[in-house]
Write a protein that holds these residues in place. Structure first.
Motif, PDB file in Angstrom:
ATOM      1  N   LEU A  71       3.014  25.309   4.201  1.00 38.05           N
ATOM      2  CA  LEU A  71       2.357  23.866   5.653  1.00 38.05           C
ATOM      3  C   LEU A  71       2.213  22.902   4.645  1.00 38.05           C
ATOM      4  CD1 LEU A  71      -0.531  26.085   7.363  1.00 38.05           C
ATOM      5  CD2 LEU A  71       1.910  25.652   8.562  1.00 38.05           C
ATOM      6  N   ALA A  72       1.951  22.738   3.418  1.00 41.04           N
ATOM      7  CA  ALA A  72       1.819  21.424   3.461  1.00 41.04           C
ATOM      8  C   ALA A  72       3.082  20.918   2.903  1.00 41.04           C
ATOM      9  CB  ALA A  72       0.790  21.934   1.127  1.00 41.04           C
ATOM     10  N   ASP A  73       4.164  21.999   2.421  1.00 41.48           N
ATOM     11  CA  ASP A  73       5.092  21.254   2.080  1.00 41.48           C
ATOM     12  C   ASP A  73       6.278  20.354   2.744  1.00 41.48           C
ATOM     13  OD1 ASP A  73       4.656  21.816  -0.691  1.00 41.48           O
ATOM     14  OD2 ASP A  73       5.469  23.963  -0.480  1.00 41.48           O
ATOM     15  N   LYS A  74       5.780  21.388   4.393  1.00 39.19           N
ATOM     16  CA  LYS A  74       5.674  20.633   5.285  1.00 39.19           C
ATOM     17  C   LYS A  74       5.849  19.463   6.267  1.00 39.19           C
ATOM     18  CE  LYS A  74       8.135  25.335   6.258  1.00 39.19           C
ATOM     19  NZ  LYS A  74       9.668  24.718   5.243  1.00 39.19           N
ATOM     20  N   LYS A  75       4.456  19.110   4.875  1.00 36.70           N
ATOM     21  CA  LYS A  75       3.304  18.214   5.388  1.00 36.70           C
ATOM     22  C   LYS A  75       3.686  17.957   7.408  1.00 36.70           C
ATOM     23  CE  LYS A  75       6.093  14.867   2.798  1.00 36.70           C
ATOM     24  NZ  LYS A  75       5.046  15.180   1.900  1.00 36.70           N
ATOM     25  N   ILE A  76       2.774  19.702   7.591  1.00 35.16           N
ATOM     26  CA  ILE A  76       1.797  20.001   8.868  1.00 35.16           C
ATOM     27  C   ILE A  76       0.442  19.463   8.423  1.00 35.16           C
ATOM     28  CG2 ILE A  76       1.936  21.330  10.286  1.00 35.16           C
ATOM     29  CD1 ILE A  76       4.299  22.739   9.486  1.00 35.16           C
ATOM     30  N   SER A  77      -0.186  18.548   9.348  1.00 32.24           N
ATOM     31  CA  SER A  77      -1.777  18.629   8.924  1.00 32.24           C
ATOM     32  C   SER A  77      -2.033  20.198   9.377  1.00 32.24           C
ATOM     33  CB  SER A  77      -1.861  17.734  10.183  1.00 32.24           C
ATOM     34  OG  SER A  77      -1.410  16.223   9.496  1.00 32.24           O
ATOM     35  N   PHE A  78      -2.924  20.794   9.028  1.00 35.79           N
ATOM     36  CA  PHE A  78      -4.075  22.019   9.627  1.00 35.79           C
ATOM     37  C   PHE A  78      -5.404  22.080   8.743  1.00 35.79           C
ATOM     38  CE2 PHE A  78      -2.107  21.934   5.314  1.00 35.79           C
ATOM     39  CZ  PHE A  78      -3.162  23.426   4.701  1.00 35.79           C
ATOM     40  N   ILE A  79      -6.179  22.710   9.732  1.00 34.57           N
ATOM     41  CA  ILE A  79      -6.807  22.996   9.407  1.00 34.57           C
ATOM     42  C   ILE A  79      -7.157  25.002   8.803  1.00 34.57           C
ATOM     43  CG2 ILE A  79      -9.409  24.042   9.898  1.00 34.57           C
ATOM     44  CD1 ILE A  79      -8.770  22.055  11.993  1.00 34.57           C
ATOM     45  N   ASP A  80      -7.601  24.934   7.131  1.00 41.75           N
ATOM     46  CA  ASP A  80      -7.561  26.446   7.091  1.00 41.75           C
ATOM     47  C   ASP A  80      -8.328  26.699   6.886  1.00 41.75           C
ATOM     48  OD1 ASP A  80      -7.052  28.670   5.114  1.00 41.75           O
ATOM     49  OD2 ASP A  80      -7.555  27.511   2.980  1.00 41.75           O
ATOM     50  N   SER A  81      -8.799  28.375   8.077  1.00 42.11           N
ATOM     51  CA  SER A  81      -9.900  28.810   8.339  1.00 42.11           C
ATOM     52  C   SER A  81      -9.264  30.317   8.243  1.00 42.11           C
ATOM     53  CB  SER A  81      -9.969  28.597   9.595  1.00 42.11           C
ATOM     54  OG  SER A  81      -9.956  27.786  10.007  1.00 42.11           O
ATOM     55  N   ILE A  82      -8.835  31.036   6.688  1.00 40.22           N
ATOM     56  CA  ILE A  82      -8.581  32.307   6.749  1.00 40.22           C
ATOM     57  C   ILE A  82      -8.994  32.290   5.648  1.00 40.22           C
ATOM     58  CG2 ILE A  82      -6.675  33.745   5.180  1.00 40.22           C
ATOM     59  CD1 ILE A  82      -4.659  31.513   6.063  1.00 40.22           C
ATOM     60  N   ARG A  83     -10.265  34.042   6.481  1.00 39.43           N
ATOM     61  CA  ARG A  83     -10.924  34.153   5.291  1.00 39.43           C
ATOM     62  C   ARG A  83     -10.362  35.552   4.240  1.00 39.43           C
ATOM     63  NH1 ARG A  83     -14.570  39.109   6.887  1.00 39.43           N
ATOM     64  NH2 ARG A  83     -12.670  39.689   8.352  1.00 39.43           N
ATOM     65  N   LEU A  84     -10.607  35.062   3.358  1.00 37.92           N
ATOM     66  CA  LEU A  84     -10.548  35.852   1.929  1.00 37.92           C
ATOM     67  C   LEU A  84     -11.327  37.080   1.765  1.00 37.92           C
ATOM     68  CD1 LEU A  84      -9.821  34.019  -0.979  1.00 37.92           C
ATOM     69  CD2 LEU A  84      -7.945  35.563   0.231  1.00 37.92           C
ATOM     70  N   LEU A  85     -10.646  38.432   1.720  1.00 36.34           N
ATOM     71  CA  LEU A  85     -11.738  39.736   1.677  1.00 36.34           C
ATOM     72  C   LEU A  85     -12.075  40.132   0.706  1.00 36.34           C
ATOM     73  CD1 LEU A  85     -10.021  41.467   4.708  1.00 36.34           C
ATOM     74  CD2 LEU A  85     -12.316  40.030   4.770  1.00 36.34           C
TER      75      LEU A  85
END
Length: 268
Positions: A71-85
């Protein structure tokens, strides 16, 4: 498993949804060819027409990094809400030991859900999250599933290391019982099956006093056990394997079974 629901999430972005979806699907196939042994459940949605929210869960930190990097490489603005286990709510208790002779591991946190595998007494488990009365765990052979909380004892990494360095024995008989006294006519504390693993507190006459992960104690016959050290240093012998297999002839088949109570082909 990787799920993507986008709608109009990329309407204001310079990259098309289709190409992004294809790229992430390729990554998913590379990283999680078998959803039984790894978790990669990611969803993407548009909430502001300016930024997309990337959410879900995974037990693969590198997989999360790669998705975020796409997503970052494609310059897409995003909010990271991925939960790590493992989930942060577990604190230090990210390990566990199976406390019953045989415990079921299910695909979903439900007693009626498909049986994924089983664990035996003393099996070390990675704990990933807790939901109601269920723990999501991973076995030493990497199977992931849900186990009823009554079948395990949570441990911290330090407690797990202490257990690994303790004096342990393996039950080397098809099945039997743990008794409350070192006598043949003692009361039953628990049943026990082939390959159960347990700590030994002391030797008493023809019996070993064993300790369950949940603190219970009892006695098993010495002749039915082998020290973990001797077992781990021994070479597999064809005749012994054949002998055990013949002892189990006629035992019931069970999809996901891994014990001498009931077993499937891979469990055997």
């Amino acid at each position: 498993m990787l799920l993507l629901c986008a709608g109009n999430i990329l309407a204001a972005q310079s990259i098309s949804y289709k190409s992004l979806l294809e790229e992430i699907q390729v990554l998913q196939k590379q990283l999680v060819p078998d959803k039984r042994v790894a978790i990669l459940e990611i969803d993407i949605r548009d909430t502001s027409q300016i930024k997309v929210v990337v959410f879900g869960e995974t037990d693969l930190p590198d997989a999360k990094k790669q998705i975020i990097q796409i997503l970052a490489d494609k310059k897409i603005s995003f909010i990271d809400s991925i939960r790590l286990l493992p989930d942060i709510s577990l604190g230090e208790k990210t390990w566990a030991l199976s406390t019953l002779s045989v415990s079921n591991l299910r695909a979903k946190p439900d007693d009626a859900s498909e049986l994924v595998s089983q664990t035996g007494l003393g099996t070390p488990l990675k704990v990933l999250e807790y939901r109601s009365k269920w723990f999501r765990i991973q076995t030493p052979d990497n199977y992931i599933g849900w186990m009823d909380s009554g079948g395990l004892q949570q441990l911290s990494p330090m407690e797990m290391n202490n257990w690994r360095s303790s004096k342990r024995y393996i039950y080397n008989h098809i099945s039997g019982f743990v008794l409350d006294t070192p006598k043949k006519k003692g009361n039953v504390v628990s049943d026990i099956v082939l390959c159960s693993l347990f700590e030994v507190e002391k030797s008493e006459k023809r019996y070993l006093k064993i300790k369950f992960p949940d603190g219970r104690t009892g006695y098993v016959r010495k002749t039915d056990c082998i020290s973990y050290e001797d077992w781990s240093n021994s070479e597999p012998k064809v005749q012994k394997i054949e002998s055990v297999a013949k002892e189990m002839m006629g035992f019931p088949y069970l999809w996901g079974g891994t014990s001498s109570k009931n077993v499937d082909c891979s469990g055997f």
